[in-house]
Enzyme design. Structure first.
Site, mmCIF file in Angstrom:
data_model
loop_
_atom_site.group_PDB
_atom_site.id
_atom_site.type_symbol
_atom_site.label_atom_id
_atom_site.label_comp_id
_atom_site.label_asym_id
_atom_site.label_seq_id
_atom_site.Cartn_x
_atom_site.Cartn_y
_atom_site.Cartn_z
ATOM 1 N N CYS A 101 3.301 3.738 8.891
ATOM 2 C CA CYS A 101 3.465 5.010 8.178
ATOM 3 C C CYS A 101 3.979 6.086 9.124
ATOM 4 O O CYS A 101 3.406 6.298 10.197
ATOM 5 C CB CYS A 101 2.136 5.439 7.577
ATOM 6 S SG CYS A 101 2.230 7.014 6.675
ATOM 7 N N GLY A 113 10.413 -3.764 2.284
ATOM 8 C CA GLY A 113 11.447 -2.758 2.479
ATOM 9 C C GLY A 113 12.677 -2.960 1.615
ATOM 10 O O GLY A 113 13.424 -3.914 1.835
ATOM 11 N N ARG A 143 7.948 0.538 -3.986
ATOM 12 C CA ARG A 143 8.376 1.453 -5.059
ATOM 13 C C ARG A 143 8.947 0.726 -6.265
ATOM 14 O O ARG A 143 8.759 1.164 -7.397
ATOM 15 C CB ARG A 143 9.406 2.438 -4.505
ATOM 16 C CG ARG A 143 8.785 3.541 -3.652
ATOM 17 C CD ARG A 143 9.845 4.376 -2.979
ATOM 18 N NE ARG A 143 10.566 3.603 -1.961
ATOM 19 C CZ ARG A 143 11.728 3.942 -1.443
ATOM 20 N NH1 ARG A 143 12.337 5.040 -1.874
ATOM 21 N NH2 ARG A 143 12.299 3.202 -0.509
ATOM 22 N N PRO A 146 0.848 -1.199 0.000
ATOM 23 C CA PRO A 146 0.000 0.000 0.000
ATOM 24 C C PRO A 146 0.876 1.239 0.000
ATOM 25 O O PRO A 146 1.803 1.350 0.803
ATOM 26 C CB PRO A 146 -0.789 -0.129 1.312
ATOM 27 C CG PRO A 146 0.054 -1.003 2.188
ATOM 28 C CD PRO A 146 0.788 -1.940 1.275
#
Length: 336
Positions: A101, A213, A235, A18
């Site tokens: 987050c 990560g 990403r 997400p």
């Protein structure tokens, strides 16, 4: 209290993380063209927005996006239970609680990574959501925040959420620094500690532990699956979506979702025109597609066309096709 074991939550799972402002319904539709099996997540949706906002706009998704999970943000067990119930009714296959987050927005609301400091609150939230829905309830966290000892903090959080009934724990293998680092810096500066996540899995052999990560390739994902139950890319998957073509074959042992880029382009053109017909803009879709041909001949021209022409008020799928022609032309010139 019912505690489920990880056998109820598919092992060797691959997920696209997400990501706020990125993993909206158009992004998920695009990513689904590359992989049938990867779990796709929404952006984080604050519980109040899920309860009181425009549900179709905030939570709506297409059947073709499945499997898809809803990530919620919040720290009020009752509100999270209500939001989870809404997500289940709307057809999501999993509810995930954001405990990772580090943005200013979540810090001001005392949720996200802040919750690493109050594992009892996280457990209460998980328990409330588990009582509200029958679909899996999972948690996504960091290995710790600020000056926490990551051995103690992560063990404490994991123990409490699994005792509360969490079906899985996805761990971003970095600390979050709530003091002194921006959200962007928190994605890069705190060092990765994959071994810490591996140790957590060793200590919890009967629970689902997934890792996130800094993972850049499907090769790396496959290696992580020697140590944990699931791998999540963020990403890298967004910026280089072509890598998702290997997920179904390498990780799930099935055929590719699409046999050609032509087919993906055709599908996204049809999807874009349908969205425009409902009053949407082409740029809502093409902003997620600019990285498609990363590293290929013609990629710069592809990005230029999508970044400029797609923003015109009258833009339609012809812009995508024109940009794709630039790839084919340049590739042909390189081959010659």
């Amino acid at each position: 209290m019912i505690t489920k074991k990880y056998s109820d939550y598919k092992r060797n799972r691959f997920a696209v993380a997400p990501m706020i402002d990125w993993t909206d319904r158009h992004c998920r539709t695009f990513h689904r063209q590359f992989t049938r099996h990867a779990l796709l997540y929404t952006e984080m949706v604050v519980a109040d927005a899920a309860i009181h906002g425009n549900r179709e706009r905030i939570l709506g998704f297409a059947e073709a996006e499945h499997p898809v999970a809803l990530q919620l943000g919040g720290s009020d067990p009752a509100k999270l239970a209500d939001a989870a119930r809404i997500g289940e009714v709307m057809g999501y296959q999993e509810i995930n609680l954001n405990v990772g987050c580090p943005s200013d927005r979540v810090q001001s609301g005392t949720f996200g990574a802040c919750l690493m400091q109050t594992p009892d609150v996280v457990a209460a939230c998980v328990d409330a959501m588990k009582q509200a829905v029958v679909i899996p309830v999972t948690v996504k966290c960091r290995i710790g925040v600020d000056d926490q000892d990551t051995e103690l903090a992560l063990d404490d959080l994991a123990g409490r959420v699994f005792e509360a009934g969490a079906d899985a724990l996805w761990v971003h293998a970095r600390k979050a620094w709530l003091k002194g680092l921006s959200p962007k810096e928190n994605r890069d500066i705190p060092p990765l500690d994959y071994d810490r996540v591996y140790r957590l899995k060793q200590q919890n052999p009967n629970q689902f532990i997934g890792i996130n990560g800094g993972i850049q390739t499907v090769d790396e994902a496959v290696e992580h699956l020697n140590h944990v139950d699931g791998v999540m890319l963020g990403r890298a998957a967004y910026q280089h979506p072509m890598l998702l073509l290997d997920v179904d074959v390498r990780i799930h042992g099935s055929e590719r979702a699409s046999l050609s880029i032509d087919a993906i382009i055709d599908h996204m053109c049809d999807y874009a025109d349908a969205h425009i017909g409902r009053g949407g803009r082409l740029s809502h879709i093409t902003r997620h597609m600019v990285g498609l041909f990363h590293g290929a001949a013609g990629a710069r021209r592809w990005r230029q066309i999508l970044s400029t022409d797609a923003n015109r008020p009258d833009a339609d799928s012809a812009v995508i096709r024109r940009a794709y022609e630039a790839i084919e032309i340049d590739a042909g010139a390189e081959a010659a």
